[in-house]
Design a protein around this motif. Structure first.
Motif, mmCIF file in Angstrom:
data_model
loop_
_atom_site.group_PDB
_atom_site.id
_atom_site.type_symbol
_atom_site.label_atom_id
_atom_site.label_comp_id
_atom_site.label_asym_id
_atom_site.label_seq_id
_atom_site.Cartn_x
_atom_site.Cartn_y
_atom_site.Cartn_z
ATOM 1 N N ILE A 147 26.330 38.304 42.879
ATOM 2 C CA ILE A 147 27.398 37.342 43.166
ATOM 3 C C ILE A 147 27.566 37.261 44.675
ATOM 4 O O ILE A 147 27.570 38.288 45.357
ATOM 5 C CB ILE A 147 28.724 37.783 42.500
ATOM 6 N N THR A 159 26.875 32.678 40.368
ATOM 7 C CA THR A 159 28.251 32.325 40.688
ATOM 8 C C THR A 159 28.601 32.756 42.111
ATOM 9 O O THR A 159 28.205 33.832 42.552
ATOM 10 C CB THR A 159 29.214 32.983 39.693
ATOM 11 N N CYS A 304 35.362 38.606 42.087
ATOM 12 C CA CYS A 304 33.948 38.998 42.117
ATOM 13 C C CYS A 304 33.708 40.163 41.161
ATOM 14 O O CYS A 304 32.802 40.133 40.322
ATOM 15 C CB CYS A 304 33.540 39.435 43.520
ATOM 16 N N LEU A 320 25.982 34.577 34.458
ATOM 17 C CA LEU A 320 26.610 34.156 35.696
ATOM 18 C C LEU A 320 26.139 32.729 35.984
ATOM 19 O O LEU A 320 25.052 32.522 36.498
ATOM 20 C CB LEU A 320 26.218 35.093 36.833
#
Lengths: 339, 339
Positions: A147, A159, A304, A320
């Motif tokens: 992430i 993401t 996160c 994700l």
DNA sequence: AGAAAATGCGGAAACGATTTCGAATTTTTA
DNA sequence: TAAAAATTCGAAATCGTTTCCGCATTTTCT
């Protein structure tokens, strides 16, 4: 390591099979309450602690998240880290932390270290030098959940968490203009960085919106060397074509501007108005106090970690997605933009 | 984890025994250069990475150091971390980082997490609430190498790194008095903290040395809540018996004083002179700029890591002696103490 | 009461690396 | 030329867990 007792030894002490003891400690339904109690109390008595590496080896997961940030002495990144740690600790995850020092070569080394599965996932903000992203692609291709936040990597389908960079830079620039600025400069680190692109777009569109021409001299690239930045900014501020307003796209450039101004005869806010991205509580202490754009750092960290752990808990059922999630910043108006 | 190839598979591909491949990759003298080359090139081709957990399990070491700090948004601790990381990375060690948030209960939880051998060693600075140290004793008794820095634990026989707390506080107090201060206050976090004890001793001895009486009201204990501190300091500064000089024993209290002063009519340095422990580069930006005691944070981090790794490399031949190593701080005189 | 199902536990394999022991081949030495 | 030594590699044990099977014993159902 030293005085550690193993599951097998614990089992021997209890005259039970290791499998039984393991199940008892993991609260398996196959084990009677009576033996569970015996096992647990004996485990406490002998100070048994499961070896995390044996478990990781067997389960193929480490309960560890790696975090890579470009600098540590930065209130934004520090707060994000605090946010990540809070959720991670809650969920039994550990944090492996790395500082790339804005150096893409260091970043590559770190990333290579992570290729062996030492961490179950990665949270990162790329260095300002990062334009070639093959090392990050490799990580992602290997299937490691990753992430990005703040300084994101659009080319990697995962993401990302950012703030409303475009809008808040737009608003900040408008604010400067409303306060009477005729010549607004934009200070940034590297043109490759996602945040400078977006924030610059907000800055430029605000200028356009106000019918102001944009002066190329005011698109101001800085280095990662503090002294150099101060010198460059001072030179700009003492040049004939000097700005009367500045939007600093990162905290350290806001502070560098204060440093530079100290070496001139200029006054803030009379001669120069300044607004800077910053999460530092010191902003209010400066004289004059600094108008800041405050990012929701703690929340970004929380989100996160939450998302990543959600993914780690259901690797198959949850992906994700390739999306950018925006959490808005706030402008705190202080003396540096108000006469 | 996902696409990882194992040593066994690599060996099969090469038609060699796993033991041979292992030795080849570890550059054992028992393997011919010819097969070494074959193995290495095939390993690269297949993108082989040794599983760190299998290795840790077998070797009983993780190449990981845990670092526990009481707060992250603090330039001193951030710099120490950078120092530790620099050496650690050089030597192939990873850093597990934990923030105790000045909370002894969190500290205990973290320490318990470390009881299972996840980290080979620990570097830490205790929380301001830590007076009972049984949890730390337990760690040490288990044989886990542990080094303290700054906020140390004298009762645990190991190596500790500090700055010359006594002497520099003595010097700082003298400096205030030389600048004309008649009533110097000392701001501290918790009386249990090693640094407050030593720094307070320096402060008191300097007063005594100058023949000044010490006013109990000037022994000023603060909390860990920022707002409360500002309020308390403001009250002190507006009381009839107010100090004309302040020595802040930690960075956040120096900044809190600036905050408090902003809410009064007092002027720095005319009405109040201030010197504070701080490693922040922002100190020079404040108006007036703040006289600081700067600790050798990076060096402290380096030395902690070097010593710890020395111990980890020769567990038998080298012990962490029960000693306190002092690395001196520097006073940077700025405007807050000079009229 | 006899079959079926549930309960409670043990044995052994597996995760992926390192290392001890040993064996086979080649080289050196006497 | 035979013996000793060096070289190069393989088989198997091991680190400490978890989990797949299997096997009694007990409980439940018809």
């Amino acid at each position: 390591m030293a005085g550690g007792i193993s599951l097998k030894e614990l089992a021997a002490e209890l005259k039970l099979a290791p499998s039984t003891v393991s199940r008892a400690l993991n609260d398996s339904y196959e084990i009677s309450d009576a033996t569970k109690k015996k096992v647990i109390s004996m485990a406490e008595k002998l100070n048994y602690h499961a070896n995390p590496f044996a478990r990781s080896l067997r389960e193929n997961k480490s309960k560890t998240i790696a975090v890579i940030i470009p600098e540590r002495i930065n209130s934004f990144f520090a707060q994000v880290m605090d946010g990540i740690e809070e959720i991670a600790q809650e969920q039994g995850y550990h944090l492996l932390v790395y500082n790339s020092h804005e150096d893409v070569e260091k970043e590559k080394k770190i990333v290579n270290l992570l290729l062996n599965g030492r961490a179950d996932a990665i949270v990162m903000s790329v260095s300002s030098q990062t334009s070639d992203i093959s090392h990050l692609k490799k990580l992602h291709d290997r299937g490691l959940p990753i992430i990005f936040f703040d300084r994101i990597c659009n080319d990697i389908p995962t993401t990302k968490f950012i703030t409303n960079d475009y809008q808040i830079a737009f608003d900040a620039t408008k604010h400067l203009i409303q306060q009477g600025c005729k010549k607004v400069a934009f200070l940034m680190l590297s043109k490759d960085l996602s945040i400078t692109k977006e924030r610059q777009r907000g800055y430029l569109n605000a200028l356009k919106d106000e019918g102001m021409e944009m002066d190329p001299a005011f698109d101001f690239y800085c280095s990662h060397v503090e002294e150099t930045n101060v010198k460059l900014i001072r030179e700009m501020l003492t040049s004939p074509n000097k700005p009367d307003g500045i939007l600093a796209s990162v905290e350290k450039l806001g502070f560098a501007t204060y440093h530079a101004v100290k070496e001139t005869n200029l006054r803030i806010p009379e001669d120069l108005k300044l607004i800077s991205f910053s999460n530092s509580s010191i902003a209010g202490l400066l004289n004059p106090s600094m108008t800041t754009i405050t990012q929701p750092a703690l929340t970004i960290g929380h989100e996160c970690a939450k998302l990543l752990i959600k993914k780690l808990n259901k690797p198959k059922h949850y992906d994700l997605e390739d999306q950018v999630i925006t959490i808005p910043s706030k402008i705190t108006i202080r003396s540096s933009t108000i006469c």
